[in-house]
Design a protein around this motif. Structure first.
Motif, PDB file in Angstrom:
ATOM      1  N   VAL A  67       0.843  -1.188   0.000  1.00  0.00           N
ATOM      2  CA  VAL A  67       0.000   0.000   0.000  1.00  0.00           C
ATOM      3  C   VAL A  67       0.883   1.244   0.000  1.00  0.00           C
ATOM      4  O   VAL A  67       1.653   1.463   0.940  1.00  0.00           O
ATOM      5  CB  VAL A  67      -0.934  -0.002   1.235  1.00  0.00           C
ATOM      6  CG1 VAL A  67      -1.865   1.202   1.208  1.00  0.00           C
ATOM      7  CG2 VAL A  67      -1.727  -1.307   1.300  1.00  0.00           C
ATOM      8  N   VAL A  69       1.161   5.179   0.266  1.00  0.00           N
ATOM      9  CA  VAL A  69       0.407   6.262   0.885  1.00  0.00           C
ATOM     10  C   VAL A  69       1.108   7.587   0.606  1.00  0.00           C
ATOM     11  O   VAL A  69       2.311   7.713   0.846  1.00  0.00           O
ATOM     12  CB  VAL A  69       0.284   6.051   2.413  1.00  0.00           C
ATOM     13  CG1 VAL A  69      -0.393   7.242   3.079  1.00  0.00           C
ATOM     14  CG2 VAL A  69      -0.455   4.758   2.724  1.00  0.00           C
ATOM     15  N   TYR A 120      -8.626  -1.099   4.469  1.00  0.00           N
ATOM     16  CA  TYR A 120      -8.586   0.130   3.677  1.00  0.00           C
ATOM     17  C   TYR A 120      -9.560   1.173   4.223  1.00  0.00           C
ATOM     18  O   TYR A 120      -9.212   2.340   4.402  1.00  0.00           O
ATOM     19  CB  TYR A 120      -8.899  -0.192   2.216  1.00  0.00           C
ATOM     20  CG  TYR A 120      -8.996   1.039   1.343  1.00  0.00           C
ATOM     21  CD1 TYR A 120      -7.850   1.611   0.806  1.00  0.00           C
ATOM     22  CD2 TYR A 120     -10.225   1.635   1.080  1.00  0.00           C
ATOM     23  CE1 TYR A 120      -7.926   2.750   0.014  1.00  0.00           C
ATOM     24  CE2 TYR A 120     -10.308   2.769   0.301  1.00  0.00           C
ATOM     25  CZ  TYR A 120      -9.160   3.324  -0.226  1.00  0.00           C
ATOM     26  OH  TYR A 120      -9.238   4.457  -0.984  1.00  0.00           O
ATOM     27  N   VAL A 132      -4.044   6.896  -1.669  1.00  0.00           N
ATOM     28  CA  VAL A 132      -3.696   5.534  -1.267  1.00  0.00           C
ATOM     29  C   VAL A 132      -3.800   4.657  -2.509  1.00  0.00           C
ATOM     30  O   VAL A 132      -4.839   4.629  -3.163  1.00  0.00           O
ATOM     31  CB  VAL A 132      -4.646   4.997  -0.174  1.00  0.00           C
ATOM     32  CG1 VAL A 132      -4.298   3.559   0.183  1.00  0.00           C
ATOM     33  CG2 VAL A 132      -4.613   5.881   1.058  1.00  0.00           C
ATOM     34  N   SER A 134      -3.029   0.673  -3.854  1.00  0.00           N
ATOM     35  CA  SER A 134      -2.733  -0.689  -3.410  1.00  0.00           C
ATOM     36  C   SER A 134      -2.338  -1.555  -4.589  1.00  0.00           C
ATOM     37  O   SER A 134      -2.921  -1.462  -5.670  1.00  0.00           O
ATOM     38  CB  SER A 134      -3.957  -1.297  -2.734  1.00  0.00           C
ATOM     39  OG  SER A 134      -4.386  -0.476  -1.676  1.00  0.00           O
TER      40      SER A 134
END
Length: 151
Positions: A67, A69, A120, A132, A134
């Motif tokens: 993930v 960020v 999430y 974000v 993924s």
């Protein structure tokens, strides 16, 4: 750290349950000096802890997500709030603060996509984030915890 310490660490990274007698034999030491070296490596923090490595698929954790960020804010307070929050989530296995266009990378391990979706939603609800993204692992090609040690 000398060459013998590096050998000891190499063997312990392969199998931390090895007996001191076997380890001492492999590094050409007697047991007492070998044990003292292990104790010194532990006391100095080189050896952080000894653990059992679990196969995630065999315990029902078949989905690994990476993930990315991007932070909404770069203040010290926001970074601490973010670090405290994601550190407390047990599904988050690793957290790295990055250089470049992504601020943080998380490795998240969960049973399935529904569990990831819950993670999430929890993440984006708790802390203001810019973005974000993924990515999901389809296959683990290599996985190791052992560092290459050269002395």
């Amino acid at each position: 750290m000398d060459a013998i310490d590096a050998k000891i660490l190499g063997f312990l990274q392969e199998d931390a349950s090895i007996s001191v007698a076997e380890l001492a034999q492999r590094v050409n030491l007697s047991q007492t000096p070998c044990w003292k070296r292990i104790q010194r490596l532990e006391a100095s923090g080189v050896i952080k802890r000894r653990v059992a490595l679990v196969d995630p698929e065999k315990v029902g954790l078949s989905l690994t997500a990476f993930v990315a960020v991007e932070a909404h804010d770069h203040s010290e307070a926001w970074m601490q709030q973010f670090a405290d929050f994601v550190t407390a989530i047990p599904e988050v296995m690793e957290i790295y603060r990055m250089a470049g266009d992504v601020d943080y990378i998380l490795r998240v391990v969960v049973p399935d996509m529904a569990a990831y979706d819950l993670f999430y939603k929890q993440l984006v609800k708790a802390i203001p984030l810019k973005n974000v993204t993924s990515r999901f692992a389809m296959e683990r090609i290599k996985s190791t915890t052992a560092f290459v040690l050269r002395s």
